[in-house]
Design a protein around this motif. Structure first.
Motif, PDB file in Angstrom:
ATOM      1  N   ARG A 317      68.249  25.581  41.869  1.00  0.00           N
ATOM      2  CA  ARG A 317      68.467  24.218  41.379  1.00  0.00           C
ATOM      3  C   ARG A 317      67.187  23.387  41.344  1.00  0.00           C
ATOM      4  O   ARG A 317      67.020  22.549  40.470  1.00  0.00           O
ATOM      5  CB  ARG A 317      69.504  23.490  42.249  1.00  0.00           C
ATOM      6  CG  ARG A 317      70.914  24.016  42.157  1.00  0.00           C
ATOM      7  CD  ARG A 317      71.885  23.009  42.763  1.00  0.00           C
ATOM      8  NE  ARG A 317      71.416  22.490  44.033  1.00  0.00           N
ATOM      9  CZ  ARG A 317      71.748  22.976  45.232  1.00  0.00           C
ATOM     10  NH1 ARG A 317      72.558  24.023  45.302  1.00  0.00           N
ATOM     11  NH2 ARG A 317      71.278  22.443  46.338  1.00  0.00           N
ATOM     12  N   GLN A 318      66.283  23.605  42.328  1.00  0.00           N
ATOM     13  CA  GLN A 318      65.149  22.703  42.492  1.00  0.00           C
ATOM     14  C   GLN A 318      63.790  23.366  42.241  1.00  0.00           C
ATOM     15  O   GLN A 318      63.017  22.888  41.415  1.00  0.00           O
ATOM     16  CB  GLN A 318      65.163  22.122  43.931  1.00  0.00           C
ATOM     17  CG  GLN A 318      66.425  21.363  44.275  1.00  0.00           C
ATOM     18  CD  GLN A 318      66.577  20.091  43.472  1.00  0.00           C
ATOM     19  OE1 GLN A 318      65.584  19.499  43.056  1.00  0.00           O
ATOM     20  NE2 GLN A 318      67.803  19.666  43.232  1.00  0.00           N
ATOM     21  N   ALA A 319      63.513  24.456  42.943  1.00  0.00           N
ATOM     22  CA  ALA A 319      62.154  25.014  42.923  1.00  0.00           C
ATOM     23  C   ALA A 319      61.787  25.621  41.573  1.00  0.00           C
ATOM     24  O   ALA A 319      60.775  25.245  40.959  1.00  0.00           O
ATOM     25  CB  ALA A 319      62.008  26.051  44.041  1.00  0.00           C
ATOM     26  N   PHE A 320      62.595  26.550  41.088  1.00  0.00           N
ATOM     27  CA  PHE A 320      62.226  27.274  39.880  1.00  0.00           C
ATOM     28  C   PHE A 320      62.254  26.412  38.618  1.00  0.00           C
ATOM     29  O   PHE A 320      61.364  26.558  37.765  1.00  0.00           O
ATOM     30  CB  PHE A 320      63.104  28.515  39.708  1.00  0.00           C
ATOM     31  CG  PHE A 320      62.605  29.694  40.490  1.00  0.00           C
ATOM     32  CD1 PHE A 320      61.429  30.337  40.138  1.00  0.00           C
ATOM     33  CD2 PHE A 320      63.305  30.149  41.583  1.00  0.00           C
ATOM     34  CE1 PHE A 320      60.960  31.419  40.854  1.00  0.00           C
ATOM     35  CE2 PHE A 320      62.843  31.224  42.320  1.00  0.00           C
ATOM     36  CZ  PHE A 320      61.667  31.868  41.960  1.00  0.00           C
ATOM     37  N   PRO A 321      63.231  25.535  38.430  1.00  0.00           N
ATOM     38  CA  PRO A 321      63.174  24.692  37.225  1.00  0.00           C
ATOM     39  C   PRO A 321      61.869  23.908  37.108  1.00  0.00           C
ATOM     40  O   PRO A 321      61.319  23.767  36.010  1.00  0.00           O
ATOM     41  CB  PRO A 321      64.380  23.770  37.385  1.00  0.00           C
ATOM     42  CG  PRO A 321      65.354  24.579  38.183  1.00  0.00           C
ATOM     43  CD  PRO A 321      64.513  25.341  39.161  1.00  0.00           C
ATOM     44  N   SER A 322      61.361  23.427  38.235  1.00  0.00           N
ATOM     45  CA  SER A 322      60.101  22.684  38.202  1.00  0.00           C
ATOM     46  C   SER A 322      58.932  23.603  37.849  1.00  0.00           C
ATOM     47  O   SER A 322      58.069  23.255  37.030  1.00  0.00           O
ATOM     48  CB  SER A 322      59.855  22.036  39.569  1.00  0.00           C
ATOM     49  OG  SER A 322      58.599  21.404  39.612  1.00  0.00           O
ATOM     50  N   LEU A 323      58.898  24.784  38.449  1.00  0.00           N
ATOM     51  CA  LEU A 323      57.823  25.733  38.154  1.00  0.00           C
ATOM     52  C   LEU A 323      57.867  26.186  36.694  1.00  0.00           C
ATOM     53  O   LEU A 323      56.826  26.326  36.042  1.00  0.00           O
ATOM     54  CB  LEU A 323      57.931  26.948  39.083  1.00  0.00           C
ATOM     55  CG  LEU A 323      57.572  26.719  40.553  1.00  0.00           C
ATOM     56  CD1 LEU A 323      57.859  27.969  41.363  1.00  0.00           C
ATOM     57  CD2 LEU A 323      56.119  26.313  40.707  1.00  0.00           C
ATOM     58  N   VAL A 324      59.076  26.431  36.194  1.00  0.00           N
ATOM     59  CA  VAL A 324      59.216  26.870  34.801  1.00  0.00           C
ATOM     60  C   VAL A 324      58.730  25.791  33.845  1.00  0.00           C
ATOM     61  O   VAL A 324      58.010  26.070  32.872  1.00  0.00           O
ATOM     62  CB  VAL A 324      60.680  27.252  34.504  1.00  0.00           C
ATOM     63  CG1 VAL A 324      60.886  27.462  33.008  1.00  0.00           C
ATOM     64  CG2 VAL A 324      61.076  28.508  35.269  1.00  0.00           C
ATOM     65  N   ALA A 325      59.105  24.546  34.116  1.00  0.00           N
ATOM     66  CA  ALA A 325      58.695  23.440  33.238  1.00  0.00           C
ATOM     67  C   ALA A 325      57.175  23.305  33.217  1.00  0.00           C
ATOM     68  O   ALA A 325      56.568  23.129  32.150  1.00  0.00           O
ATOM     69  CB  ALA A 325      59.343  22.145  33.707  1.00  0.00           C
ATOM     70  N   ASN A 326      56.550  23.405  34.371  1.00  0.00           N
ATOM     71  CA  ASN A 326      55.090  23.297  34.428  1.00  0.00           C
ATOM     72  C   ASN A 326      54.417  24.480  33.747  1.00  0.00           C
ATOM     73  O   ASN A 326      53.366  24.329  33.114  1.00  0.00           O
ATOM     74  CB  ASN A 326      54.624  23.209  35.882  1.00  0.00           C
ATOM     75  CG  ASN A 326      54.979  21.880  36.517  1.00  0.00           C
ATOM     76  OD1 ASN A 326      55.119  20.870  35.832  1.00  0.00           O
ATOM     77  ND2 ASN A 326      55.147  21.873  37.828  1.00  0.00           N
ATOM     78  N   TYR A 327      55.016  25.658  33.863  1.00  0.00           N
ATOM     79  CA  TYR A 327      54.428  26.840  33.226  1.00  0.00           C
ATOM     80  C   TYR A 327      54.507  26.717  31.705  1.00  0.00           C
ATOM     81  O   TYR A 327      53.548  27.035  30.998  1.00  0.00           O
ATOM     82  CB  TYR A 327      55.146  28.100  33.690  1.00  0.00           C
ATOM     83  CG  TYR A 327      54.607  29.368  33.074  1.00  0.00           C
ATOM     84  CD1 TYR A 327      53.479  29.995  33.599  1.00  0.00           C
ATOM     85  CD2 TYR A 327      55.213  29.935  31.955  1.00  0.00           C
ATOM     86  CE1 TYR A 327      52.966  31.153  33.036  1.00  0.00           C
ATOM     87  CE2 TYR A 327      54.708  31.090  31.379  1.00  0.00           C
ATOM     88  CZ  TYR A 327      53.588  31.697  31.924  1.00  0.00           C
ATOM     89  OH  TYR A 327      53.095  32.841  31.354  1.00  0.00           O
ATOM     90  N   VAL A 328      55.653  26.259  31.220  1.00  0.00           N
ATOM     91  CA  VAL A 328      55.824  26.105  29.767  1.00  0.00           C
ATOM     92  C   VAL A 328      54.864  25.062  29.222  1.00  0.00           C
ATOM     93  O   VAL A 328      54.282  25.224  28.134  1.00  0.00           O
ATOM     94  CB  VAL A 328      57.285  25.745  29.437  1.00  0.00           C
ATOM     95  CG1 VAL A 328      57.427  25.411  27.967  1.00  0.00           C
ATOM     96  CG2 VAL A 328      58.213  26.890  29.821  1.00  0.00           C
ATOM     97  N   ASP A 329      54.658  23.990  29.989  1.00  0.00           N
ATOM     98  CA  ASP A 329      53.762  22.920  29.540  1.00  0.00           C
ATOM     99  C   ASP A 329      52.289  23.243  29.790  1.00  0.00           C
ATOM    100  O   ASP A 329      51.416  22.467  29.392  1.00  0.00           O
ATOM    101  CB  ASP A 329      54.112  21.612  30.255  1.00  0.00           C
ATOM    102  CG  ASP A 329      55.506  21.118  29.874  1.00  0.00           C
ATOM    103  OD1 ASP A 329      55.991  21.526  28.793  1.00  0.00           O
ATOM    104  OD2 ASP A 329      56.091  20.355  30.653  1.00  0.00           O
ATOM    105  N   ARG A 330      52.020  24.389  30.461  1.00  0.00           N
ATOM    106  CA  ARG A 330      50.649  24.807  30.772  1.00  0.00           C
ATOM    107  C   ARG A 330      49.896  23.743  31.557  1.00  0.00           C
ATOM    108  O   ARG A 330      48.732  23.435  31.291  1.00  0.00           O
ATOM    109  CB  ARG A 330      49.868  25.137  29.490  1.00  0.00           C
ATOM    110  CG  ARG A 330      50.518  26.203  28.639  1.00  0.00           C
ATOM    111  CD  ARG A 330      50.555  27.536  29.366  1.00  0.00           C
ATOM    112  NE  ARG A 330      51.193  28.574  28.559  1.00  0.00           N
ATOM    113  CZ  ARG A 330      51.388  29.821  28.967  1.00  0.00           C
ATOM    114  NH1 ARG A 330      51.016  30.168  30.180  1.00  0.00           N
ATOM    115  NH2 ARG A 330      51.970  30.703  28.192  1.00  0.00           N
TER     116      ARG A 330
END
Length: 750
Positions: A317-330
């Protein structure tokens, strides 16, 4: 008096036939119809009896449910732990009614299971009863859960997650209210725990039967086996354990939100709480689970699994969604990649430690053992099975990290250096290490980097996830490196590089690296994990790294063929004058006789020495630097090429060999054999055509004439006679040509 026959009416002629048809009708039509009617009546009777039994049991269930909930509305369950609680008689009646409801549901379930197995077409009856039982359950379960939660709260659950330091400054374990229970409080909790277990046991049985009714699990009968119960409990959790975990989870998530940038504290907190309460959970709750007939279910494993689920849901719910968003946005790519890898490391370490927790002190119940550790589906990494897009991002980050490590070594020439020992004399053909293959250090680095990614991928649960991750990380990394090997080979002009030690060592390093990697991939292919991932019904012989191995084999083959070709071309260039100098074979020198060869007074032809010296020196470099298997392939192929080249260029040409010329050719060939002598005891065996030719050239005049006469006979006989003289690699025509080109004292043998 009239006879008896005269007093009886006569029977019609076809009476017997009519009686036969009547019997057939009775047996073939009327009796089956009667049997069907009897069976129908029996079925109706059974249906009525079953319906009546179920009606009585369902009525008892509904009465008991009403009594339990009605008393509860008047008597708050929280008062059970207060001084002003209901009388013991009221409590006893309430417990008796609740147990009556549970027994009624169990008895109903037994009848329904029997009906589902024997009369599955009675679907309306099954559905009608299920609807009424489900309504009662929907009332009883919240009631029991509510009472259980109030009871837990009154016992001090959940405990405080903070602990005080002892005199030595170390943190003490969190006190466990379950261990501190005693007397009546403990008795009340145990009763409440058993009620929850009983309801869950019943729910598991009902779910299995309903799945059968809806068309699932058609291959097996409805079962209440221990395995089914255990599997369901651990797939959905034990209700009684979940009730312990949920209030703790609420408190932990408060701390999680404060440590979003330091996930190691989150993992440490979950591990500490799980470990501190583990012994109490096992000692207090396991006997209750056994008493509730949940045989094969482990309180310890259920506790660990539930705590893993808490952390898994937070990460999802918390950790991975944030990491994924930052990875996609580079956003700060290096930092994000580091955060991903750090979190994955924590998850893998966490899963390993929790498997140890769950599997420690495995106990036996009857003939069934508790599960040895968490199942793969209960691990943190199973979150990637539901989010394959996250899995792909993880693989991409692993691949980028691996390529960065590789790039640092690609520019370092020491990584490509081959350890060549000039004193190396012992050759081994049982190759297993990088040193055995004489591969440069970069080969081992690539293997270690790849295996690190593979090991992390093998921590995943499903075969699909493992395969996707390894294919998207380790396999792509290996293919990237293999392309680099191929490019290093293509950048070399082997025709000129064959004479330059440094350039030749560059090519040899690529071959040794490819051969070592091929060996490693063969080893990995035989690993049970890769065998399972490579299972393919269409091609059962397909292995996981087959494509990569095929690429390496082609690369190695192309390199070896190029080296052999370069050596042969260089030999051809250096021996060109020697090959085309026909006069040296026809020259007569009568002072030579048959003893010349034995005394070895003749020297090697000067025009042949440079080619032999080149070959000897190149073989020396190859032997010291190339792995032993490929070196054998090279010198044997060179020998085969030279055998064909010399045989066709000299012996099958129109050269007329004088006695001296034949002796000179024999000496030159013996010098050629000496070049290959260090590699095998009988090098002439690898020059079959030349060796047979030497036998022909070594004959005296008398033997030559006799052989020509013998071979002049056409057909199979001449072939057999040729073989009888030990000549197996030249044809009759070739043998005749060589012998006819011999001359003795100025005369040819025509």
């Amino acid at each position: 008096m009239r006879s008896v026959e005269s007093c009886c009416p006569s029977s019609p002629p076809d009476g017997n036939a009519m009686m036969g048809r009547r019997q057939k009708r009775i047996l073939g039509v009327e009796l089956p119809a009667l049997a069907n009617e009897v069976a129908r009546i029996e079925t109706i009777r059974l249906y009525a009896e079953t319906t009546l039994k179920l009606e009585v049991l369902v009525g008892d269930l509904e009465d008991a449910t009403f009594s339990v909930t009605n008393k509860t509305s008047r008597n708050n369950p929280f008062n059970l732990l207060k001084a002003s609680r209901p009388t013991d008689q009221d409590i006893g009646q309430k417990q008796a009614k609740l147990m009556l409801a549970v027994k009624a549901m169990n008895r109903i379930e037994e009848i329904l299971v029997d009906v589902a197995n024997r009369r599955p077409h009675w679907t309306h009856l099954l559905m009608a009863v299920d609807a009424r039982v489900e309504k009662a359950l929907s009332i009883l379960r919240p009631h029991v859960l509510s009472n259980h939660r109030i009871l837990l709260s009154s016992l001090g659950w959940p405990p405080s997650l903070t602990t005080s330091s002892n005199e030595k400054g170390t943190r003490s374990a969190i006190p466990n209210p379950l261990v501190l229970m005693e007397g009546e409080n403990k008795e009340l909790y145990c009763e409440s725990f058993l009620k929850l277990c009983a309801l869950q046991h019943l729910q598991v049985r009902r779910t299995g039967r309903q799945n059968k009714l809806q068309g699932y699990n058609n291959a097996c009968k409805v079962s209440n086996s221990i395995d089914t119960i255990k599997q369901s409990c651990f797939e959905h959790g034990l209700w009684s354990i979940d009730e312990l975990v949920q209030p703790i989870a609420s408190r932990m998530e408060h701390h999680f939100s404060q440590w979003s940038d330091e996930p190691k504290f989150i993992f440490a907190l979950v591990y500490k709480i799980t470990r501190d309460f583990l012994e109490g959970v096992d000692n207090i709750l396991q006997p209750l689970i056994d008493k509730a007939a949940l045989a094969g279910c482990s309180a310890k494993e259920a506790w660990v699994s539930a705590m893993v689920t808490v952390l898994s849901r937070y990460l999802e719910r918390q950790a991975f969604p944030s990491l994924v968003a930052n990875y996609v946005d580079r956003v700060e790519n290096t930092v994000i990649n580091s955060s991903w890898l750090h979190l994955i490391d924590l998850m893998i370490s966490f899963d390993k430690k929790f498997q140890v927790l769950a599997s420690s002190e495995t106990q036996l119940i009857g003939s069934f053992a508790y599960l040895k550790g968490l199942s793969q589906s209960q691990l943190l990494l199973s979150v990637f099975d539901q989010h394959l897009d996250w899995l792909q991002i993880w693989a991409e980050i692993e691949l980028n990290d691996a390529q960065q490590k590789l790039n640092l070594q690609l520019v370092d020439e020491e990584s490509w250096s081959i350890d060549v020992s000039p004193d190396e004399e012992i050759e081994t053909f049982l190759l297993s290490t990088r040193e055995d293959y004489k591969a440069p250090p970069i080969a081992e680095s690539v293997v270690k980097i790849s295996w690190a990614m593979i090991e992390r991928g093998q921590s995943l649960w499903s075969k699909l996830s493992k395969t996707q991750f390894i294919r998207s990380s380790a396999t792509l990394f290996l293919n990237h490196f293999f392309i680099i090997l191929l490019q290093r080979f293509r950048d070399m002009d082997l025709i000129s590089a064959i004479l330059e030690d440094d350039a030749l060592l560059t090519v040899i390093g690529s071959i040794n690296t490819a051969r070592y990697c091929e060996y490693i991939l063969h080893e990995w292919n035989e690993d049970i994990g890769f065998l399972e991932m490579a299972v393919n019904d269409k091609d059962p012989d397909n292995l996981f790294f087959n494509d990569e191995i095929s690429f390496l084999v082609k690369l190695e083959t192309d390199c070896l063929v190029e080296i052999v070709s370069a050596l042969l071309l260089q030999f051809d260039a250096l021996s060109s004058y020697y090959i085309h100098d026909i006069e040296q074979w026809e020259r007569e020198q009568t002072e030579f006789d048959d003893q010349i060869l034995e005394d070895e007074n003749m020297n090697v032809s000067p025009s042949f020495i440079e080619a032999l010296d080149m070959l000897r020196h190149r073989f020396q470099v190859l032997r010291l630097s190339l792995n032993s298997k490929d070196f054998v392939e090279i010198w044997r192929n060179v020998a085969e090429g030279l055998d064909h080249f010399i045989f066709s260029s000299i012996l099958l040409s129109n050269v007329k060999f004088s006695q001296h010329g034949a002796y000179q050719f024999i000496m030159d060939v013996k010098a050629l054999f000496l070049v290959f002598k260090p590699f095998c005891p009988r090098p002439e065996a690898f020059f079959p055509c030349i060796s047979d030719s030497l036998k022909l050239l070594g004959m005296d005049r008398k033997d030559v004439k006799y052989t020509l006469k013998v071979l002049a006979v056409e057909g199979v006989i001449s072939e057999e006679r040729l073989r009888a003289r030990g000549l197996f690699h030249v044809s009759v025509d070739q043998g005749l040509k060589i012998l006819r080109n011999r001359k003795f004292e100025g005369q040819f043998n025509m």
